[in-house]
Design an enzyme around this catalytic site. Structure first.
Site: not given
Ligand code: RIB
Length: 304
Positions: A43, A40, A250-253
């Site tokens: 998260a 997510g 999740a690299a951007g996150d």
């Molecule tokens: O940015 C990656 C995330 O995008 C994943 O963890 C997935 O849950 C989506 O929300």
């Protein structure tokens, strides 16, 4: 006391398969592996900020199911404050993810409980927002909630970051003036600006467009090409550290959470950008969303 980052957004359980390539329409592929991994965008950004040195509170909703317990648990073990993570009568959010042999992914999300994060819920945890130095939002919760969060963040005088992901339509015009740092990737910058974004020059043009719309500063992330930073007066290209990519999920996150943590700790914008880039580069060398996010020590030890 470390600086405080408050993340308002989604928690999803990622249902991840690895396959030789992404399937075409109507096609069935034989996958190589399957795993359920906490994710997510909200998260993930909270975990990144926490592993990278910030004190973090998460604001979001999970379902009253096993995934919900696991998603909350995954944040608690990182020391993230979850008093504003509500458990609601719904299924938890899920993301169906396929990762191919070139480390590219395709993702479909189903919001589930993330849809229950309303403006009223935000008002009920206003003390958490008040405790922030930096507030981060994304677009996996209802638009009305994001708009409310951005406006409240601006009213409270916080540093407000919007990662407009995923972007399916233009943003409401009155959001831009509430955002200090807008951090889209190429495709999100294209959707928001209405311009094609496929090079450094077109990333500059899109960033200029978004600043003219009212955003404070814009960082267009460009994957292996690094990122374009626009501060309203000039543009600066930051090349990405070179690593062998395994999974870009999740690299951007990780960039957003790392950038926020570094900014909140008092680093300059340029140092915070470089710090976030190293964190993101390390994350692509490992599989999965939250398990791939590095610690502060790993970022400090990184040599390109
Ligand atoms: O940015 C990656 C995330 O995008 C994943 O963890 C997935 O849950 C989506 O929300």
């Amino acid at each position: 006391m470390p600086a405080k980052v408050v993340v308002i957004g989604s928690l999803n359980m990622d249902l991840v398969t690895r396959a030789p390539r992404l399937p075409r329409g109507g096609e069935t592929l034989i996958g190589k592996s399957f795993a359920t991994i906490p994710g997510g965008k909200g998260a993930n950004q909270a975990v990144a900020a926490a592993r990278l040195g910030a004190q973090v509170s998460m604001v979001g909703c999970v379902g009253n199911d096993a995934y919900g317990e696991q998603l909350r648990g995954a944040l608690l073990v990182e020391g993230i404050d979850c008093q504003a993570v509500r458990v609601v009568e719904d299924s938890s959010g899920v993301a169906l993810i396929v990762v191919d042999d070139n480390s590219q992914n395709a993702i479909v999300i189903v919001a589930g409980a993330n849809g229950a994060l309303t403006a009223e819920v935000l008002d009920s945890v206003d003390a958490v927002l008040q405790s922030a130095d930096v507030i981060i939002c994304q677009l996996e919760v209802p638009d009305a909630t994001v708009g409310h969060a951005l406006k409240r963040g601006r009213e409270l005088g916080k540093i407000v970051i919007l990662n407009p992901a995923p972007a399916s339509h233009a943003l409401p015009a009155d959001w831009y003036a509430c955002v200090d740092y807008l951090i889209p990737n190429e495709s999100e910058a294209a959707v928001l600006s209405g311009l094609a974004v496929d090079s450094l020059e077109t990333a500059e043009a899109a960033a200029a467009h978004l600043i003219a719309a009212g955003a404070g500063k814009v960082i267009v992330t460009l994957g292996a090409q690094g990122l374009m930073f626009a501060n309203g007066a000039s543009f600066e290209h930051f090349p990405a550290p070179r690593v062998k990519a395994v999974d870009t999920t999740a690299a951007g996150d990780t960039f957003v959470g790392g950038f926020a943590a570094a900014l909140a700790s008092g680093k300059s914008e340029v140092d915070a950008i470089r710090f976030g880039q190293v964190a993101a580069a390390l994350s692509v060398t490992r599989s999965g969303a939250q398990p791939s996010i590095p610690t502060l020590l790993e970022v400090q030890a990184f040599k390109s």
